[in-house]
Motif scaffolding. Structure first.
Motif, PDB file in Angstrom:
ATOM      1  N   ILE A   1      -5.210   9.805   6.919  1.00  0.00           N
ATOM      2  CA  ILE A   1      -5.623   9.374   5.544  1.00  0.00           C
ATOM      3  C   ILE A   1      -4.857   8.355   4.945  1.00  0.00           C
ATOM      4  CG2 ILE A   1      -6.789  11.550   5.738  1.00  0.00           C
ATOM      5  CD1 ILE A   1      -5.144  12.266   2.820  1.00  0.00           C
ATOM      6  N   PRO A   2      -5.211   7.576   4.112  1.00  0.00           N
ATOM      7  CA  PRO A   2      -4.332   6.503   3.266  1.00  0.00           C
ATOM      8  C   PRO A   2      -3.461   7.245   2.271  1.00  0.00           C
ATOM      9  CG  PRO A   2      -6.705   6.152   3.106  1.00  0.00           C
ATOM     10  CD  PRO A   2      -6.525   7.430   3.759  1.00  0.00           C
ATOM     11  N   VAL A   3      -2.156   6.723   2.359  1.00  0.00           N
ATOM     12  CA  VAL A   3      -1.230   7.384   1.519  1.00  0.00           C
ATOM     13  C   VAL A   3      -0.748   5.768   0.550  1.00  0.00           C
ATOM     14  CG1 VAL A   3       1.287   8.073   1.196  1.00  0.00           C
ATOM     15  CG2 VAL A   3      -0.255   8.920   3.065  1.00  0.00           C
ATOM     16  N   LEU A   4      -0.993   6.042  -0.910  1.00  0.00           N
ATOM     17  CA  LEU A   4      -0.558   4.963  -1.533  1.00  0.00           C
ATOM     18  C   LEU A   4       0.660   5.554  -2.449  1.00  0.00           C
ATOM     19  CD1 LEU A   4      -2.541   2.526  -2.000  1.00  0.00           C
ATOM     20  CD2 LEU A   4      -3.663   4.690  -1.012  1.00  0.00           C
ATOM     21  N   PHE A   5       1.498   4.384  -2.821  1.00  0.00           N
ATOM     22  CA  PHE A   5       2.665   4.702  -3.354  1.00  0.00           C
ATOM     23  C   PHE A   5       2.711   3.601  -4.801  1.00  0.00           C
ATOM     24  CE2 PHE A   5       4.022   1.852  -0.116  1.00  0.00           C
ATOM     25  CZ  PHE A   5       4.491   0.550  -0.950  1.00  0.00           C
ATOM     26  N   ALA A   6       3.453   4.239  -5.599  1.00  0.00           N
ATOM     27  CA  ALA A   6       3.549   3.387  -6.940  1.00  0.00           C
ATOM     28  C   ALA A   6       4.985   3.726  -7.607  1.00  0.00           C
ATOM     29  CB  ALA A   6       2.537   3.606  -7.940  1.00  0.00           C
ATOM     30  N   ALA A   7       5.558   2.843  -8.435  1.00  0.00           N
ATOM     31  CA  ALA A   7       6.875   3.055  -8.864  1.00  0.00           C
ATOM     32  C   ALA A   7       7.907   3.243  -7.602  1.00  0.00           C
ATOM     33  CB  ALA A   7       6.712   4.323  -9.882  1.00  0.00           C
ATOM     34  N   VAL A   8       7.828   2.605  -6.836  1.00  0.00           N
ATOM     35  CA  VAL A   8       8.992   2.666  -5.754  1.00  0.00           C
ATOM     36  C   VAL A   8       9.369   1.191  -5.593  1.00  0.00           C
ATOM     37  CG1 VAL A   8       9.199   3.001  -3.181  1.00  0.00           C
ATOM     38  CG2 VAL A   8       7.594   4.353  -4.303  1.00  0.00           C
ATOM     39  N   THR A   9      10.886   1.374  -5.782  1.00  0.00           N
ATOM     40  CA  THR A   9      11.451   0.055  -5.645  1.00  0.00           C
ATOM     41  C   THR A   9      11.591  -0.738  -4.381  1.00  0.00           C
ATOM     42  OG1 THR A   9      12.819   0.940  -7.471  1.00  0.00           O
ATOM     43  CG2 THR A   9      13.786  -1.178  -6.201  1.00  0.00           C
ATOM     44  N   ASP A  10      11.832  -0.068  -3.571  1.00  0.00           N
ATOM     45  CA  ASP A  10      11.845  -0.755  -2.009  1.00  0.00           C
ATOM     46  C   ASP A  10      11.237   0.083  -0.928  1.00  0.00           C
ATOM     47  OD1 ASP A  10      12.388  -2.067   0.279  1.00  0.00           O
ATOM     48  OD2 ASP A  10      14.311  -2.693  -0.303  1.00  0.00           O
ATOM     49  N   PRO A  11      10.049   0.062  -0.718  1.00  0.00           N
ATOM     50  CA  PRO A  11       9.355   0.806   0.239  1.00  0.00           C
ATOM     51  C   PRO A  11       9.730   0.690   1.516  1.00  0.00           C
ATOM     52  CG  PRO A  11       7.897  -1.033  -0.325  1.00  0.00           C
ATOM     53  CD  PRO A  11       9.011  -0.808  -1.196  1.00  0.00           C
ATOM     54  N   VAL A  12      10.423  -0.327   1.913  1.00  0.00           N
ATOM     55  CA  VAL A  12      10.911  -0.583   3.268  1.00  0.00           C
ATOM     56  C   VAL A  12      12.239   0.370   3.519  1.00  0.00           C
ATOM     57  CG1 VAL A  12      12.066  -2.144   5.115  1.00  0.00           C
ATOM     58  CG2 VAL A  12       9.811  -2.513   3.829  1.00  0.00           C
ATOM     59  N   ASP A  13      13.263   0.130   2.378  1.00  0.00           N
ATOM     60  CA  ASP A  13      14.525   0.801   2.371  1.00  0.00           C
ATOM     61  C   ASP A  13      14.137   2.416   2.285  1.00  0.00           C
ATOM     62  OD1 ASP A  13      17.535   0.794   2.296  1.00  0.00           O
ATOM     63  OD2 ASP A  13      16.927   1.809   0.271  1.00  0.00           O
TER      64      ASP A  13
END
Length: 335
Positions: free
Chosen positions: A112-124
């Motif tokens: 299912i979809p996971v949404l993020f917010a207020a994350v500086t660097d989602p790759v790192d």
């Protein structure tokens, strides 16, 4: 607006825009409602504003949404328990506000979809492999990557500070990333960087006291653990006549800060809501990817003239003209 754009050029704000998008069947509950689980690391002004902006936007869509709001109270193990709860409850979409809660959700949810917010660097942080659209992921969201070098430059230029202090949460990927960026920026600009690590918000005041005699000014990034205890930092900097720069304007009013420049976190919540709406209308999360806010109107610049007078600091008139808020004689003046 033209003045604000000129300010961004003046202090070299290098940001790029990546709008992206991956995938999912969100079938909803038996009664047709869509169940969204929202896991927030802790409650403070910025993260609360994200939550509010998301709800306000989605309320305009007419979509049949119900929420399960959970607060991890700053505890990573609690974040993991919340993720499992959402799985057991068969949520249709899950949202992680701040890095640790988003990481916990990504570890549990793969369909299912996971949404993020207020994350500086989602790759790192290991949330996604790329900022760009990726059909192989179910994860998307909104970054709060700050113009750290421009912020440090503004602090040094206005105050003349050469030694910059910073407090960061060593157990939060977001905090470590921002500390490293601030250190690199300070050294690039010819300054010296002094950092203090904390494990939780209760340690913030002691950390501030441990470095205050060795620094000219203190820079606090959008580190959730530290921002939640910003009042403790402000009490130490003010008592020692040291300038305080906070990269999150949402909670500075009433504190003895000098400069605050950063995102309007309510707008981050609005952009998060827009991404959720796209997914509910059939866009795969992998086609959304990572959204970076770059419009000048998404940022707020604040100055505290009471603190400037106390410190003997003069704020250039062109910067005052570009500010959206000024504190003077204890009053907040919004433009």
């Amino acid at each position: 607006m033209r003045k604000f754009i000129a300010l961004l050029i003046l202090i070299t704000l290098p940001l790029g825009v990546v709008f992206s998008g991956g995938a999912s069947d969100t079938s909803g509950a038996d009664d047709g409602t869509i169940r969204i689980g929202v896991s927030k690391l802790l409650s403070h002004a910025a993260l609360d504003a994200v939550e509010e902006g998301m709800q306000e936007y989605l309320a305009t869509t007419g979509l049949p949404i119900t929420y399960d709001f959970q607060n991890a109270q700053g505890d990573i193990s609690t974040s993991a328990s919340i993720a499992q709860k959402f799985k057991d409850d068969n949520c249709d979409i899950v949202v992680g506000i701040a890095t640790p809660t988003a990481q916990a959700l990504v570890n549990v949810f793969h369909d299912i979809p996971v949404l993020f917010a207020a994350v500086t660097d989602p790759v790192d942080a290991g949330l996604v492999a790329t900022y760009d659209p990726d059909p192989n992921t179910n994860v998307a969201g909104v970054s709060d990557m700050n113009p750290v070098e421009a912020q440090i430059k503004l602090l040094m230029d206005i105050t003349g500070a050469k030694v910059i202090g910073n407090i960061y949460a060593s157990g939060e990927a977001n905090g470590v990333t921002l500390m490293n960026q601030a250190k690199a920026a300070t050294e690039k600009l010819g300054g010296t960087f002094v950092e203090a690590a904390v494990a939780n918000s209760a340690e913030v005041m002691m950390a501030a006291q441990s470095i205050i005699d060795r620094v000219d000014a203190v820079y606090i990034a959008t580190d959730n653990t530290v921002i939640s205890a910003l009042s403790a930092v402000a009490s130490v900097t003010s008592a020692n006549n040291k300038p305080l720069f906070a990269a999150d304007p949402s909670g500075v009013y009433g504190l003895d800060f000098l400069i605050s420049w950063g995102f309007d976190y309510h707008q981050i919540g609005v952009e998060l809501g827009k991404a959720i709406e796209k997914i509910l209308n059939g866009t795969p999360a992998g086609e959304i990817g990572t959204i970076f806010l770059t419009d000048p109107s998404d940022f707020e610049l604040w100055f505290n003239l009471d603190e400037a007078e106390k410190l003997g600091v003069t704020i250039p008139s062109e910067l005052l003209d570009s500010a959206v808020a000024i504190v003077q004689n204890g009053e907040l003046i919004r433009k």
